[in-house]
Design a protein around this motif. Structure first.
Motif, PDB file in Angstrom:
ATOM      1  N   ASP A 258     -10.094  18.147   8.884  1.00 39.42           N
ATOM      2  CA  ASP A 258     -10.574  19.294   9.657  1.00 39.42           C
ATOM      3  C   ASP A 258     -11.030  20.377   8.680  1.00 39.42           C
ATOM      4  O   ASP A 258     -12.111  20.273   8.114  1.00 39.42           O
ATOM      5  CB  ASP A 258      -9.487  19.772  10.624  1.00 39.42           C
ATOM      6  N   ASN A 259     -10.174  21.374   8.423  1.00 40.98           N
ATOM      7  CA  ASN A 259     -10.638  22.555   7.704  1.00 40.98           C
ATOM      8  C   ASN A 259     -10.448  22.488   6.195  1.00 40.98           C
ATOM      9  O   ASN A 259      -9.463  21.899   5.716  1.00 40.98           O
ATOM     10  CB  ASN A 259      -9.923  23.797   8.254  1.00 40.98           C
ATOM     11  N   PHE A 293     -18.322  24.066  12.365  1.00 38.85           N
ATOM     12  CA  PHE A 293     -17.232  24.877  12.930  1.00 38.85           C
ATOM     13  C   PHE A 293     -16.635  25.822  11.896  1.00 38.85           C
ATOM     14  O   PHE A 293     -15.419  25.968  11.789  1.00 38.85           O
ATOM     15  CB  PHE A 293     -16.166  23.968  13.569  1.00 38.85           C
ATOM     16  N   SER A 295     -15.275  26.256   9.181  1.00 40.47           N
ATOM     17  CA  SER A 295     -14.441  25.934   8.001  1.00 40.47           C
ATOM     18  C   SER A 295     -14.218  24.440   7.791  1.00 40.47           C
ATOM     19  O   SER A 295     -13.410  24.066   6.938  1.00 40.47           O
ATOM     20  CB  SER A 295     -13.084  26.642   8.112  1.00 40.47           C
ATOM     21  N   ASP A 296     -14.914  23.586   8.536  1.00 38.60           N
ATOM     22  CA  ASP A 296     -14.677  22.154   8.358  1.00 38.60           C
ATOM     23  C   ASP A 296     -15.177  21.650   6.997  1.00 38.60           C
ATOM     24  O   ASP A 296     -16.131  22.175   6.429  1.00 38.60           O
ATOM     25  CB  ASP A 296     -15.329  21.374   9.495  1.00 38.60           C
TER      26      ASP A 296
HETATM   27 MN   LIG Z   1     -12.141  23.058  12.085  1.00 43.01          MN
END
Ligand SMILES: [Mn+2]
Ligand SMILES: O=P(O)(O)OC[C@@]1(O)O[C@H](CO)[C@@H](O)[C@@H]1O
Length: 447
Positions: A258-259, A293, A295-296
């Protein structure tokens, strides 16, 4: 087909429901994020001039005009537009728009406030990329890079203590007695879980780094984990041990990242732990092929983070970085960024719309899905009953045993016990969107 076999899922979350979290996101947060992108590009005018000369300045103006036009479309709920860049996924995006158009009631056009939230939010990030791809020579500019690198630098204390913890765990690990590794595994899994709070989309780009060592707050945070299937994850890891025999033991682990920033560090840390103690024989990391998104993780972020960690003057950080470079060099770790991760589809569409990726994931022994957006896509971002079993919400997306590691930042949650949601709502009205609560939610392979 018998009636009970026809399984009609509930409607998609959408900004058409006034006052909903989707509505507030599309009305307020997305325009804020878009304005920050425009400001960032504007502030970088001089660097574009230095790097590219006048064509760089012209490109900056061109990108800003595309983005300002999109912001107006968004704020006045105009119909979504077909993508006009000729990228690898342009056709897939434009086919998906047709699919969404066919679902619209009364022949209304697909639009920002009338179409599914998941679709329009993903679409915004892809339109940002289109604006840059149509503005050479700044096509590969990442307007979110400053925020992602700031998140890394402002989480240094937490990162240092995490790397120190990992070295301590590995120094004392008794790899011949795998059961002794269960407690460290639980702690590192929860650190990776809470690392998901550091996401720049929910904060609309506001600084959102990890200041303190998460290891020290795990017991305080434990009551906020609403579903904890850690033991089921552990049993998948141990099952590979039992069938280990003589050849290299350990699972093939896939982590759907994710981030960037602190969260990525927590993912690298647990991946290093699992490989170092022999619970995983290989780790496949899956990131995004374009900025996403806010910060991905992109490939550039992934490689930058490993290099920064290696270059640290903190001895445990740099030894972690050196080890991670070794894992990447010898193939124990690999990085992938299939286009599907930056398409708007629900994951139940993957077998049909990205059969190659689905087949690749079927080769995994355990897939960890990090974060809220992945949870929304796993469950289709729909208004499910909170007690619906997780596997029902997956609607056939079962490539391998999988686990969502997610802090709740959108109002979709399944697999709760009867009464659990009602109790939470009575205690905390925004329990589904504040990021204060989390799940470690597992679904085994198909029976
Ligand atoms: Mn994210
Ligand atoms: O996937 P992540 O980084 O955990 O969260 C993504 C997110 O911040 O963006 C969307 C709201 O704009 C929601 O899915 C969620 O709140």
């Amino acid at each position: 087909m018998a009636a009970e076999q026809v399984f009609i899922p509930p409607p998609s979350l959408s900004a058409k429901f006034e006052g909903s979290f989707a509505y507030l996101t599309v009305r307020d947060r997305l325009p804020t994020i878009l304005t920050k992108v425009i400001d960032t590009i504007y502030r970088n005018k001089n660097s574009f001039l230095e790097k590219h000369g006048q064509v760089g300045v012209d490109a900056e103006k061109r990108a800003i005009s595309f983005l300002s036009k999109m912001r107006n479309e968004l704020q006045t709920d105009k119909p979504l537009l077909l993508l006009s860049d000729s990228a690898e996924d342009t056709d897939a995006w434009n086919r998906y728009m047709k699919r969404q158009q066919d679902l619209m009631e009364d022949g209304q056009p697909v639009s920002w406030f009338k179409s599914p939230w998941l679709y329009v939010e993903c679409y915004m990030y892809r339109r940002i990329q289109e604006a840059l791809w149509l503005s050479p020579p700044i096509c590969d500019y990442d307007a979110f890079e400053e925020g992602k690198t700031r998140s890394f630098f402002e989480s240094q204390q937490a990162i240092m203590s995490l790397c120190t913890d990992l070295r301590t765990i590995l120094t004392s690990a008794d790899t011949q007695n795998k059961d002794s590794l269960f407690q460290p595994f639980l702690r590192l899994l929860q650190v990776s879980l809470w690392g998901n709070r550091c996401d720049l989309s929910i904060s609309a780009g506001q600084e959102n780094s990890q200041k303190t060592s998460p290891m020290e707050s795990l017991s305080d945070l434990r009551p906020f984990i609403l579903i904890d299937d850690s033991e089921q994850v552990w049993s998948v890891l141990m099952s590979a041990q039992r069938s280990g025999g003589t050849e290299k033991t350990g699972v093939r682990l896939d982590i759907i990242l994710d981030n960037a920033g602190f969260e990525l560090l927590t993912d690298l840390i647990i991946a290093d732990f699992l490989v170092s103690v022999g619970l995983a024989k290989e780790v496949h990391f899956h990131g995004k092929s374009i900025p996403w998104f806010v910060s991905d993780v992109t490939k550039r972020d992934f490689n930058w983070t490993v290099s920064q960690t290696t270059a640290s003057n903190h001895k445990h950080m740099s030894s972690c970085g050196v080890q991670w470079k070794r894992h990447l060099k010898n193939g124990t770790w690999s990085y992938h960024d299939h286009r599907f991760w930056t398409l708007p589809h629900e994951f139940c569409d993957m077998p049909a719309d990205a059969a190659d990726l689905y087949a690749a994931l079927q080769g995994s022994d355990l897939i960890l899905f990090k974060g809220d957006l992945n949870y929304r896509r796993l469950t289709g971002d729909r208004a499910w009953e909170h007690t619906l079993p997780f596997e029902r919400a997956l609607r056939g997306f079962r490539p391998a045993p999988l686990c969502s590691i997610r802090t709740l930042k959108a109002n979709v949650q399944v697999g709760l016990k009867p009464g659990q949601a009602e109790k939470l709502a009575s205690q905390d009205a925004d329990w589904m969107t504040s990021g204060r609560y989390a799940v470690i939610q597992f679904c085994g392979s198909k029976e």
